[in-house]
Scaffold this motif. Structure first.
Motif, short mmCIF file in Angstrom:
data_model
loop_
_atom_site.label_atom_id
_atom_site.label_comp_id
_atom_site.label_asym_id
_atom_site.label_seq_id
_atom_site.Cartn_x
_atom_site.Cartn_y
_atom_site.Cartn_z
N ASN A 1 0.85 -1.18 0.00
CA ASN A 1 0.00 0.00 0.00
C ASN A 1 0.89 1.23 0.00
N PRO A 2 1.02 1.91 -1.17
CA PRO A 2 1.93 3.04 -1.25
C PRO A 2 1.51 4.20 -0.37
N GLU B 1 -3.60 4.70 13.54
CA GLU B 1 -3.80 3.38 12.92
C GLU B 1 -3.45 2.27 13.90
N SER B 2 -2.38 2.46 14.67
CA SER B 2 -1.97 1.44 15.64
C SER B 2 -3.05 1.21 16.69
N ALA C 1 -6.60 -7.66 11.05
CA ALA C 1 -6.79 -6.29 11.54
C ALA C 1 -5.77 -5.34 10.92
N GLU C 2 -4.53 -5.80 10.81
CA GLU C 2 -3.48 -4.95 10.23
C GLU C 2 -3.79 -4.62 8.77
N CYS C 3 -4.23 -5.62 8.01
CA CYS C 3 -4.55 -5.39 6.59
C CYS C 3 -5.76 -4.50 6.43
N GLU C 4 -6.74 -4.64 7.29
CA GLU C 4 -7.94 -3.80 7.21
C GLU C 4 -7.61 -2.34 7.45
N GLY D 1 -3.69 -1.87 5.03
CA GLY D 1 -3.58 -2.38 3.66
C GLY D 1 -2.49 -3.41 3.51
N LEU D 2 -1.75 -3.69 4.56
CA LEU D 2 -0.69 -4.69 4.58
C LEU D 2 -0.37 -5.03 6.02
N THR D 3 0.37 -6.12 6.24
CA THR D 3 0.68 -6.53 7.61
C THR D 3 1.88 -5.76 8.14
N LEU D 4 2.04 -5.84 9.47
CA LEU D 4 3.18 -5.18 10.10
C LEU D 4 4.49 -5.80 9.65
#
Length: 428
Positions: A2-3, A151-152, A168-171, A174-177
């Protein structure tokens, strides 16, 4: 990838000084450098026990500045050979510091440092490798928690309601941690071996230890003793002394209880963090509504004399939009930051988009303050100014004190997170 998320994260990182290091760690490193005038084993040992210094040493040694002198150093030892003692000295001197009490209040950083300690204990013969692997494994989580706090908090809220972490991270992002950590490592040109550890494709031993240590530290800091001990019992990595790990885990659990008594929870930080979580969910619709809520909390918890929100006007001046505390009506009509640049602390914030903290206003020259400031605010002894910026600075969050109250590093961090809530409400 996710840019948008990565772009905002990269931008936020550039505007901050970065993660702090413990005062005693910095003192130890500087003492070793001065006494030996070289990066010896003592220096190496102190650095690999600290996330901030490890990250900065690896990042600098792999930057374009040092690229002609080495091929992607992946260890702190090889990075120090590239940098030399002078560069290391400047790096340490430029790193913000925190006390032990402030470290314990920063759960994310405290978790990371103990995870690296677990990893070093698990495989002492590969102490440097496993320490770096574990610290970098959590890079995405640390950076998002610090630089994208809204966001966190949203991710943590979803997880508390039962969502799977990665979902949850993707929602939210847009990508995982872990994907964010890998992207950051690549952006900083860190070696492929470090990137592979973060994304899980690298050395199985390093990846396994990093995953174990990260999860174990999280369970320990959450007070889940049984789950942490079960994790140790189930660990299946050759060469690990499980009895030694179990001892360390239980010592840390006891230590956390002692810390809770020795370093009572900072009520101001807790109050403001609770407010942050609430406001992330509520999402105030107007600048004034948000300011009233935030500034009242600052007055109650941080004992500010007054808080002001400056906003860019059509004339190019910054005027007081709203405020909380003493003499707000007069300040609204009389205090302004002119569009014409002058060498004041306020103009420096606007021009450079940097935070400014003045701990003793009486050391400033009169020219370092806006016209009329001293007449309007004769009793102010210290203040902070935080820019509110999207493409440019269009607002200023200002707080001052008439007393000897000192704002700690931990308190300042949560103040910055609350400042960030204003950004979506200001011009893009």
């Amino acid at each position: 990838m996710n840019p948008t998320t990565l772009g905002r994260l990269f931008g936020a990182i550039q505007c901050e000084k970065g993660f702090p290091t413990l005062e005693r760690t910095a003192t130890s490193v500087l003492g070793s450098l001065v006494s030996n005038n070289k990066a010896n084993q003592d220096v190496l040992r102190h650095i690999i026990e600290d996330f901030s210094l490890t990250q900065k040493v690896l990042k600098l040694a792999n930057s374009s500045m040092y690229e002609p002198f080495a091929t992607a150093p992946a260890t702190v030892a090889s990075a120090l050979d590239v940098l030399g003692s002078d560069a290391l000295l400047h790096l340490v001197l430029g790193t913000p510091l925190i006390t032990d009490a402030e470290l314990q209040a920063d759960e994310n950083l405290s978790r990371n440092l103990f995870a690296s300690e677990l990893a070093r204990s698990a495989l002492a013969d590969r102490a440097e490798d496993v320490s770096i692997a574990t610290m970098m494994f959590d890079l995405g989580r640390l950076m998002v928690a610090k630089y994208l706090p809204i966001e966190s908090a949203s991710i943590e809220k979803k997880i508390s309601f039962g969502a799977i972490s990665e979902v949850a991270e993707c929602e939210v992002l847009g990508l995982t941690l872990q994907q964010i950590g890998s992207a950051l490592a690549k952006h900083w040109k860190l070696p492929a071996s470090i990137v592979a550890t973060i994304n899980g494709t690298g050395d199985p031993t390093l990846v396994g230890i990093a995953r174990f240590a990260s999860l174990a530290s999280a369970l320990i800091h959450a007070g889940k003793a049984d789950a942490a001990n079960s994790l140790v019992a189930e660990l299946d990595i050759p060469g690990v002394d499980k009895s030694k790990l179990s001892l360390l885990v239980n010592c840390r659990l006891d230590e956390i209880q002692v810390i809770a008594k020795t370093y009572p929870v900072n009520s101001a930080v807790h109050l403001l963090n609770d407010l942050l979580t609430t406001l992330v969910q509520e999402k105030k619709k107007t600048i004034d509504e948000l300011a009233v809520t935030v500034f009242a909390a600052f007055g109650q918890s941080l004992h500010t004399a007054r808080c002001l929100l400056f906003m860019l006007t059509r004339t190019g001046d910054f005027r007081v939009r709203c405020g909380y505390g003493k003499g707000i009506d007069e300040l609204k009509s009389k205090l302004k930051i002119t569009s014409e640049f002058k060498p004041t602390a306020f103009h420096a914030v606007i021009k450079n988009n940097v935070d400014v903290s003045i701990t003793d206003i009486f050391r400033l020259k009169p020219s370092a303050l806006p016209e009329g400031y001293r007449q309007l605010l004769p009793h102010v002894s210290k203040f902070i100014i935080l820019p509110i910026a999207n493409s440019r600075v269009t607002g200023l969050l200002y707080c001052d004190w008439d007393s000897d109250k000192a704002i700690s590093q931990t308190e300042m961090e949560v103040v910055k997170k609350l400042r960030n809530l204003f950004m979506p409400l200001f011009p893009q």
